[in-house]
Design a protein around this motif. Structure first.
Motif, short mmCIF file in Angstrom:
data_model
loop_
_atom_site.label_atom_id
_atom_site.label_comp_id
_atom_site.label_asym_id
_atom_site.label_seq_id
_atom_site.Cartn_x
_atom_site.Cartn_y
_atom_site.Cartn_z
N ALA A 1 0.66 -0.87 0.37
CA ALA A 1 0.53 -0.22 0.16
C ALA A 1 0.64 0.96 -0.25
O ALA A 1 0.76 2.30 -0.90
N ALA A 2 2.08 1.28 0.78
CA ALA A 2 2.82 2.01 0.99
C ALA A 2 3.83 2.70 -0.56
O ALA A 2 3.93 4.24 -1.15
N ASP B 1 1.54 3.81 -2.86
CA ASP B 1 0.65 5.19 -2.72
C ASP B 1 2.04 6.08 -2.86
O ASP B 1 2.00 7.69 -3.25
N SER C 1 0.10 9.65 -3.60
CA SER C 1 -0.81 10.06 -2.46
C SER C 1 -2.55 10.38 -3.08
O SER C 1 -2.95 11.58 -2.37
N LEU D 1 -3.49 7.57 -3.72
CA LEU D 1 -4.50 6.05 -2.92
C LEU D 1 -5.39 6.62 -1.88
O LEU D 1 -4.95 7.40 -0.75
N GLN D 2 -7.02 6.08 -2.20
CA GLN D 2 -8.23 5.97 -1.42
C GLN D 2 -8.32 4.36 -0.64
O GLN D 2 -9.15 3.94 -1.64
N ILE E 1 1.37 0.95 9.18
CA ILE E 1 1.12 2.52 8.30
C ILE E 1 1.21 3.35 8.73
O ILE E 1 1.73 4.44 8.53
N SER F 1 4.60 5.72 4.32
CA SER F 1 4.08 7.21 3.24
C SER F 1 3.18 7.77 4.11
O SER F 1 2.33 7.32 4.82
N THR G 1 1.31 10.11 4.96
CA THR G 1 -0.69 9.98 5.06
C THR G 1 -1.44 9.64 4.56
O THR G 1 -2.84 9.90 4.80
N LEU G 2 -0.77 8.56 4.37
CA LEU G 2 -1.70 7.45 3.46
C LEU G 2 -2.71 6.73 4.71
O LEU G 2 -4.08 6.29 4.34
N ARG G 3 -2.36 7.14 6.40
CA ARG G 3 -3.31 6.55 7.31
C ARG G 3 -4.45 7.30 7.49
O ARG G 3 -5.56 6.91 7.52
N ARG H 1 -6.11 7.90 4.38
CA ARG H 1 -6.44 7.47 3.32
C ARG H 1 -7.57 6.83 3.44
O ARG H 1 -7.42 5.69 2.41
#
Length: 354
Positions: free
Chosen positions: A94-95, A98, A103, A105-106, A149, A175, A177-179, A181
């Motif tokens: 996922a990271a 993303d 950035s 990815l949702q 993450i 990544s 700010t992934l958390r 999203r």
């Protein structure tokens, strides 16, 4: 401002009339549809994830390819079944995806839905512990994934390989700010409340695994209200996002009429999935101006910030791009949407624009 996206189940089968006869067909066409959707100004391109079926099953290679071919459109899933996932390996995938997407990815995750395989997740090596349900296991996997993450250490350093360094190690890459999203696919008001308490955004599809006698739209709007109240009570600082899915089939040609005219499912349906009573949302099929009025009166569509349109992917890229263009031109503006298109150079500075 409302966001509009598409959600593809990624069906493929060598049957008459299908433009996606093979797995390669559906994978490459999903990438092409994401490119076409971005050109139209659509905000989101999402894919469904199913195992042991002729549908999309491994989202990260596909999302990474979509990311490499686009630059603005959000890329998502609706949803990844966490019963099947190694949460630490998924955190790495996922990271990386993303970062490739810059950035965008949702990522929608959940327990998953009824499936072709009986306890298929056990074939992947995941068996609920004693006294645990498959839903419990999915939430446990999700908790490990979220910690990973977030950059929480999940392993201990081997000092013989790190020059004497000890302490914790975390999955790589990260990544930042992934958390924020990550979305949870909620089928009930109870799971909507739980998602808010975990700090995840909420997805709600065309199926709810509960029924109160209210219309699907009103039941779903109530679910959204429960989610937002729980989010506020949890004290999260950021504003959460909420998406709902709808089957929307504008009819403007004889071909549209042949496929979707008189479908007979223009009312909610109530039935059982296993032992669970469920309510299914209706299909919106008709002239674009009529659909615009109907969707504008849909309480859940109005409450959510994102509307995902399920697309008949087996009809091919050209057909679905035209469907999305019709929605963009004649339906979505009535919902408060405007296209996500590049700003013209010089716009807003007094310079002339083309």
């Amino acid at each position: 401002m409302k966001r509009i996206g598409f959600l593809s189940f990624g069906n493929y089968q060598p049957v008459p009339g299908s433009q996606t006869r093979t797995a390669r067909d559906v994978l490459t066409q999903t990438i092409e549809l994401a490119v076409a959707a971005e050109e139209i100004g659509i905000d989101n391109a999402s894919v469904r994830v199913h195992h042991f079926a002729r549908q999309l099953s491994s989202p990260f290679p596909l999302l990474a390819a979509m990311a490499a071919r686009t630059s603005r459109i959000e890329l998502g899933t609706g949803v990844i079944d966490m019963r099947y996932e190694n949460p630490l390996y998924m955190a790495e995938e996922a990271a990386a995806t993303d970062l490739i997407s810059d950035s965008r990815l949702q990522l929608g995750v959940s327990r998953g839905s009824p499936e072709t395989a009986l306890h298929g997740y056990e074939s992947f090596g995941y068996v609920p512990g004693e006294g645990q349900t498959d839903a419990d296991m999915a939430r446990q996997h999700t908790a490990v994934f979220l910690r990973a993450i977030e950059g929480v250490a999940v392993a201990r350093a081997n000092p013989t390989m790190t020059g004497g360094q000890t302490g914790g190690l975390w999955t790589m890459p990260q990544s930042e700010t992934l958390r924020e999203r990550i979305w949870w696919g909620s089928g009930t008001r109870a799971t909507a409340k739980w998602a808010a308490e975990q700090g995840m955004n909420m997805q709600s599809s065309t199926l709810l695994t509960e029924d109160t006698g209210d219309s699907f739209a009103d039941l779903q709007a109530g679910q959204i209200e429960v989610f937002r109240d729980a989010w506020k009570a949890a004290g999260w600082e950021r504003t959460p996002r909420v998406s709902v899915s709808r089957s929307v089939m504008p009819i403007t040609t004889d071909i549209d009429r042949m496929y979707f005219g008189g479908r007979g499912d223009d009312e909610d349906q109530v039935g059982y999935i296993g032992d669970e009573l469920a309510r299914f949302g209706k299909t919106y099929a008709g002239e674009p101006d009529v659909l615009a009025e109907q969707l504008a009166a849909d309480a859940a569509v109005q409450s959510a910030d994102t509307l995902l349109l399920t697309v008949p992917n087996q009809l091919g890229v050209d057909y679905n791009a035209r469907l999305l263009q019709t929605v963009a031109d004649h339906i979505a503006p009535a919902l408060g949407w405007s296209p996500n298109l590049p700003t013209l150079q010089g716009a807003g500075s007094g310079a002339p624009t083309a």
